[in-house]
Design an enzyme around this catalytic site. Structure first.
Site, PDB file in Angstrom:
ATOM      1  N   LYS A  13       7.131  -4.528  -2.765  1.00 55.06           N
ATOM      2  CA  LYS A  13       6.949  -5.818  -1.599  1.00 55.06           C
ATOM      3  C   LYS A  13       6.479  -7.241  -2.550  1.00 55.06           C
ATOM      4  O   LYS A  13       7.082  -8.345  -2.001  1.00 55.06           O
ATOM      5  CB  LYS A  13       6.656  -5.774  -0.298  1.00 55.06           C
ATOM      6  CG  LYS A  13       5.159  -4.881  -0.227  1.00 55.06           C
ATOM      7  CD  LYS A  13       5.351  -4.013   0.884  1.00 55.06           C
ATOM      8  CE  LYS A  13       3.822  -3.991   0.732  1.00 55.06           C
ATOM      9  NZ  LYS A  13       2.839  -3.125  -0.391  1.00 55.06           N
ATOM     10  N   ARG A  88      -1.432  -3.991   8.069  1.00 58.55           N
ATOM     11  CA  ARG A  88      -1.168  -3.176   8.105  1.00 58.55           C
ATOM     12  C   ARG A  88      -1.174  -1.616   9.016  1.00 58.55           C
ATOM     13  O   ARG A  88      -1.413  -0.713   8.796  1.00 58.55           O
ATOM     14  CB  ARG A  88      -1.901  -2.225   7.091  1.00 58.55           C
ATOM     15  CG  ARG A  88      -1.500  -2.456   4.898  1.00 58.55           C
ATOM     16  CD  ARG A  88      -2.398  -1.966   3.797  1.00 58.55           C
ATOM     17  NE  ARG A  88      -2.462  -1.683   3.210  1.00 58.55           N
ATOM     18  CZ  ARG A  88      -1.862  -2.246   2.004  1.00 58.55           C
ATOM     19  NH1 ARG A  88      -1.816  -3.824   1.821  1.00 58.55           N
ATOM     20  NH2 ARG A  88      -1.692  -1.941   0.577  1.00 58.55           N
ATOM     21  N   ARG A 127       1.288   1.567 -13.692  1.00 59.68           N
ATOM     22  CA  ARG A 127       1.012   0.683 -14.142  1.00 59.68           C
ATOM     23  C   ARG A 127      -0.298  -0.084 -14.251  1.00 59.68           C
ATOM     24  O   ARG A 127      -1.017   0.541 -14.523  1.00 59.68           O
ATOM     25  CB  ARG A 127       1.003   0.210 -12.228  1.00 59.68           C
ATOM     26  CG  ARG A 127       1.421  -1.507 -11.859  1.00 59.68           C
ATOM     27  CD  ARG A 127       1.391  -1.216 -10.372  1.00 59.68           C
ATOM     28  NE  ARG A 127       1.553  -1.397  -9.393  1.00 59.68           N
ATOM     29  CZ  ARG A 127       1.035  -1.771  -7.896  1.00 59.68           C
ATOM     30  NH1 ARG A 127       2.343  -2.311  -7.986  1.00 59.68           N
ATOM     31  NH2 ARG A 127      -0.208  -1.285  -7.117  1.00 59.68           N
ATOM     32  N   ARG A 160      -5.743   0.204 -12.509  1.00 61.08           N
ATOM     33  CA  ARG A 160      -6.560  -0.799 -11.671  1.00 61.08           C
ATOM     34  C   ARG A 160      -7.213   0.527 -10.629  1.00 61.08           C
ATOM     35  O   ARG A 160      -6.554   1.595 -10.349  1.00 61.08           O
ATOM     36  CB  ARG A 160      -5.157  -0.585 -10.641  1.00 61.08           C
ATOM     37  CG  ARG A 160      -5.983  -2.677 -10.129  1.00 61.08           C
ATOM     38  CD  ARG A 160      -4.405  -3.024  -9.524  1.00 61.08           C
ATOM     39  NE  ARG A 160      -5.002  -2.454  -7.876  1.00 61.08           N
ATOM     40  CZ  ARG A 160      -3.147  -3.466  -6.946  1.00 61.08           C
ATOM     41  NH1 ARG A 160      -2.510  -3.825  -7.516  1.00 61.08           N
ATOM     42  NH2 ARG A 160      -3.309  -2.660  -5.857  1.00 61.08           N
ATOM     43  N   ARG A 171      -3.198   6.833  -0.575  1.00 63.19           N
ATOM     44  CA  ARG A 171      -2.982   5.599  -0.317  1.00 63.19           C
ATOM     45  C   ARG A 171      -1.430   6.171   0.162  1.00 63.19           C
ATOM     46  O   ARG A 171      -1.018   4.559   1.550  1.00 63.19           O
ATOM     47  CB  ARG A 171      -2.752   4.363  -1.905  1.00 63.19           C
ATOM     48  CG  ARG A 171      -3.450   4.335  -1.784  1.00 63.19           C
ATOM     49  CD  ARG A 171      -3.945   2.465  -3.090  1.00 63.19           C
ATOM     50  NE  ARG A 171      -3.207   2.174  -2.194  1.00 63.19           N
ATOM     51  CZ  ARG A 171      -2.428   0.806  -4.077  1.00 63.19           C
ATOM     52  NH1 ARG A 171      -2.605   0.937  -4.611  1.00 63.19           N
ATOM     53  NH2 ARG A 171      -2.264  -0.061  -3.468  1.00 63.19           N
TER      54      ARG A 171
HETATM   55  P1  AMP Z   1      -2.313  -3.926  -2.303  1.00 61.99           P
HETATM   56  O1  AMP Z   1      -2.238  -4.564  -3.387  1.00 61.99           O
HETATM   57  O2  AMP Z   1      -1.416  -4.679  -0.865  1.00 61.99           O
HETATM   58  O3  AMP Z   1      -1.143  -2.349  -1.471  1.00 61.99           O
HETATM   59  O4  AMP Z   1      -3.773  -3.633  -1.270  1.00 61.99           O
HETATM   60  C1  AMP Z   1      -4.524  -2.916  -2.051  1.00 61.99           C
HETATM   61  C2  AMP Z   1      -5.819  -2.442  -0.677  1.00 61.99           C
HETATM   62  O5  AMP Z   1      -5.710  -3.220  -0.866  1.00 61.99           O
HETATM   63  C3  AMP Z   1      -4.933  -1.413  -0.151  1.00 61.99           C
HETATM   64  O6  AMP Z   1      -4.949  -0.530  -0.711  1.00 61.99           O
HETATM   65  C4  AMP Z   1      -6.290  -1.564   0.761  1.00 61.99           C
HETATM   66  O7  AMP Z   1      -7.556  -1.251   0.852  1.00 61.99           O
HETATM   67  C5  AMP Z   1      -6.875  -3.197   0.947  1.00 61.99           C
HETATM   68  N1  AMP Z   1      -5.735  -3.808   1.993  1.00 61.99           N
HETATM   69  C6  AMP Z   1      -5.110  -4.953   1.092  1.00 61.99           C
HETATM   70  N2  AMP Z   1      -4.303  -5.431   2.595  1.00 61.99           N
HETATM   71  C7  AMP Z   1      -5.098  -4.766   4.288  1.00 61.99           C
HETATM   72  C8  AMP Z   1      -4.925  -5.139   5.054  1.00 61.99           C
HETATM   73  N3  AMP Z   1      -3.995  -5.869   5.490  1.00 61.99           N
HETATM   74  N4  AMP Z   1      -6.024  -3.999   5.357  1.00 61.99           N
HETATM   75  C9  AMP Z   1      -6.025  -3.558   5.174  1.00 61.99           C
HETATM   76  N5  AMP Z   1      -6.722  -3.088   3.958  1.00 61.99           N
HETATM   77  C10 AMP Z   1      -5.736  -4.403   3.288  1.00 61.99           C
END
Ligand code: AMP
Length: 215
Positions: A13, A88, A127, A160, A171
């Site tokens: 996404k 989320r 990744r 990461r 996750r």
């Molecule tokens: P992403 O890059 O969107 O996969 O986000 C990486 C990590 O950031 C996630 O696994 C969460 O720990 C945190 N995170 C990102 N967006 C949110 C959100 N809207 N609510 C809570 N945690 C978030």
């Protein structure tokens, strides 16, 4: 045009959001990127968020919703925005709905990029990213010119902490429990646009633009 990107972590996404942002000239707002930038800059928010991110948990809503609420009020969001990785949780979605209502705005499309869990695990564990400039690569699908080194700035690439296989599984579990219910939430509002995210990014993008321009 106000868009939300839904879908599991690693469904692609972020890539799609980037392409939409470029084509339509609206900002791509990724809460994950904002947290990672804060971690790199060692801010208080970054230090707090890292604890949750490293173990694959969601950062608490109170740290997340304010950040987005400030961001969507910035002048560059005047023509619209794409939210990637937010909301989320149902609570975050309700907060967003309330905020937007106050601003006289609403979400126009919630794009659900659908990819099965096993494909996600393969994608995410391969990744790699550049700790200096943030560029993202993949050991199978998006190799840098020189193995393990960033094309842009020559820094050694790393995995990461939240992309290691055990954390990826965690996750995904968190996604199914807390984020997937958002599909029902936005479906009730007639906003869900579901796409098969297992195809090439260009193919997915072409379907997205057709959907966005049909309305
Ligand atoms: P992403 O890059 O969107 O996969 O986000 C990486 C990590 O950031 C996630 O696994 C969460 O720990 C945190 N995170 C990102 N967006 C949110 C959100 N809207 N609510 C809570 N945690 C978030």
């Amino acid at each position: 045009m106000n868009i939300i990107m839904l879908g599991a972590p690693g469904a692609g996404k972020g890539t799609q959001a980037e392409m939409i942002a470029e084509k339509y000239g609206i900002p791509h707002i990724s809460t994950g990127d904002i947290f990672r930038m804060n971690i790199r800059e060692n801010t208080e928010l970054g230090r707090k968020a890292k604890v949750y991110m490293d173990r694959g948990d969601l950062v608490p809503d109170e740290l997340t919703t304010n950040l987005v609420s400030d961001r969507i009020r910035k002048p560059d969001c005047g023509k619209g925005f794409i939210l990637d990785g937010f909301p989320r949780t149902i609570n975050q979605a309700e907060c967003l709905e309330k905020e937007l209502k106050e601003l006289g705005l609403a979400i126009d499309h919630a794009i659900d990029v659908d990819v099965p869990d096993d494909a996600i695990v393969r994608r995410m564990s391969g990744r790699r990213f550049c700790p200096r400039c943030g560029a993202v690569y993949h050991i199978e699908y998006l190799k840098p010119a020189k193995e393990g080194v960033c094309d842009r700035c020559g820094t050694e690439l790393v995995q990461r902490d939240d992309d290691i296989p055990e954390t990826v599984q965690k996750r995904l579990d968190v996604y199914h429990a807390q984020t997937e219910p958002l599909i029902g939430f936005y479906n009730e509002r007639g906003l869900i646009r579901k796409l098969d995210g297992t195809r090439e990014p260009e193919e997915v993008f072409s379907e997205i633009t057709t959907l966005l321009e049909a309305k």
